[in-house]
Scaffold this motif. Structure first.
Motif, PDB file in Angstrom:
ATOM      1  N   ALA A  44       0.737  -1.404  -0.208  1.00  0.00           N
ATOM      2  CA  ALA A  44       0.096   0.083  -0.080  1.00  0.00           C
ATOM      3  C   ALA A  44       0.629   1.248  -0.030  1.00  0.00           C
ATOM      4  N   ARG A  45       1.895   1.056   1.093  1.00  0.00           N
ATOM      5  CA  ARG A  45       2.547   2.392   0.865  1.00  0.00           C
ATOM      6  C   ARG A  45       3.657   3.197  -0.419  1.00  0.00           C
ATOM      7  N   MET A  46       3.596   0.944  -1.053  1.00  0.00           N
ATOM      8  CA  MET A  46       4.221   1.423  -2.416  1.00  0.00           C
ATOM      9  C   MET A  46       3.973   2.729  -3.407  1.00  0.00           C
ATOM     10  N   GLU A  47       2.587   1.782  -3.624  1.00  0.00           N
ATOM     11  CA  GLU A  47       1.714   2.552  -4.142  1.00  0.00           C
ATOM     12  C   GLU A  47       1.089   4.035  -3.928  1.00  0.00           C
ATOM     13  N   GLU A  48       0.635   4.561  -2.978  1.00  0.00           N
ATOM     14  CA  GLU A  48       0.689   5.749  -2.417  1.00  0.00           C
ATOM     15  C   GLU A  48       1.827   6.971  -3.084  1.00  0.00           C
ATOM     16  N   ASN A  49       3.084   6.069  -2.691  1.00  0.00           N
ATOM     17  CA  ASN A  49       4.294   7.273  -2.935  1.00  0.00           C
ATOM     18  C   ASN A  49       4.544   7.069  -4.404  1.00  0.00           C
ATOM     19  N   LEU A  50       3.931   6.042  -5.618  1.00  0.00           N
ATOM     20  CA  LEU A  50       3.910   5.832  -6.947  1.00  0.00           C
ATOM     21  C   LEU A  50       3.385   5.726  -7.234  1.00  0.00           C
TER      22      LEU A  50
END
Lengths: 79, 224
Positions: A21-27
């Motif tokens: 979830a964190r990676m998707e948000e940052n992306l």
């Protein structure tokens, strides 16, 4: 250890739900920040396919000059 | 507790699609289901849509490959946080460079994605080795219940694999990561690493034996 067993073991390295979830948000944030202008996109296309892109641009400019009063007006201004 | 991140629809414009299947795939992704493995034709349609600015298509591509990229780069860096950084950078590079992707016969899209991922990992963490400190630090993960038997077993296997991978030379670790993490074949790995396909097969065979022995030792508790 077989090929399949090692492939299965590698699945244990998958990111956890929170990391995913964190990676998707940052992306999403980075993608928004990387939105480039039309000019930038066109220039990057020129870099990738210079001949084809410049050929299309020349054809478009030619069509614009021949099929609209733009060409005649330009010639009149030059005279 | 894991945070639920809403899908960003900012800038999304509905557009007519030629394939109902593609719509169902996108719909499934919005409800958080596991991404279905897409064949090359459907991936190419997603790539084309993402190139035209379709944000949903870009997100579908992202979800299709993010786990595989993470799995591939994790053995090449020191910890999960670094693997997250590299995965993010690599996926951003993939999604913003789609205009430069040219489909070639016999080459899969995933191979292009993992080439970018491998280069990103190599560039950033060339001289580092995977984490060999207290493995319990890497066992517990946010969003997972460490009390369940499955989570404990998964953490043990994960720890053993990472420790075993840390013992491999960098070149072997890279080849093994691309083969078993990225699920690439010998020809695709050869194109990324500059080795011959025969050499890749030999390295995989040798590394697999080494890893198998080492993992057994670690799981048996012979070596910390």
């Amino acid at each position: 250890m077989t090929d399949a067993e090692l492939s299965h073991a590698f699945v244990s390295l998958d990111p956890g739900a929170t990391a995913r979830a964190r990676m998707e948000e940052n992306l999403n944030r980075d993608l928004d920040a990387s939105q480039s202008s039309m000019i930038d996109e066109w220039l990057s296309l020129v870099r990738v396919r210079p001949v084809m892109t410049l050929g299309y641009a020349t054809a478009a400019a030619g069509a614009l000059l021949l099929t609209t009063p733009l060409g005649a007006l330009s010639l009149a201004l030059l005279k | 507790m894991s945070a639920v991140v809403p899908l960003s629809l900012e800038g999304w414009q509905p557009r007519p699609r030629s394939s109902l299947t593609l719509d169902f795939t996108l719909l499934a992704s919005r409800f958080g289901g596991e991404p279905e493995d897409l064949d090359e034709e459907r991936l190419q349609r997603l790539v084309d849509a993402a190139r035209q600015g379709d944000r949903l298509a870009a997100q579908q591509l992202y979800r299709q490959f993010v786990d595989r990229v993470f799995r591939t780069v994790r053995p090449l860096v020191q910890n999960d946080a670094e693997a997250e950084d590299v995965t993010q950078d690599a996926m951003l590079a993939v999604l913003t460079s789609l205009a430069t992707y040219q489909r070639r016969p016999g080459t899969r899209f995933v191979s292009w994605v993992l080439t970018i991922a491998a280069h990103t990992a190599r560039r950033r963490f060339r001289r580092q080795r995977p984490e060999t400190a207290d493995p319990f630090i890497i066992e517990e993960r946010e969003g997972e219940d460490p009390e369940t038997d499955e989570a404990i077993d998964n953490a043990r296997r994960r720890r053993a694999l990472l420790l075993a991978l840390a013992d491999l030379p960098e070149r072997e670790r890279r080849v093994v990561s691309l083969r078993y993490g990225g699920e690439l074949n010998a020809t695709e790995i050869a194109a990324i690493t500059g080795l011959s396909a025969a050499n890749v097969r030999k390295l995989c065979e040798r590394s697999r034996e080494k890893l198998g022995r080492r993992i057994e030792e670690i799981l048996a508790g012979a070596t910390p």
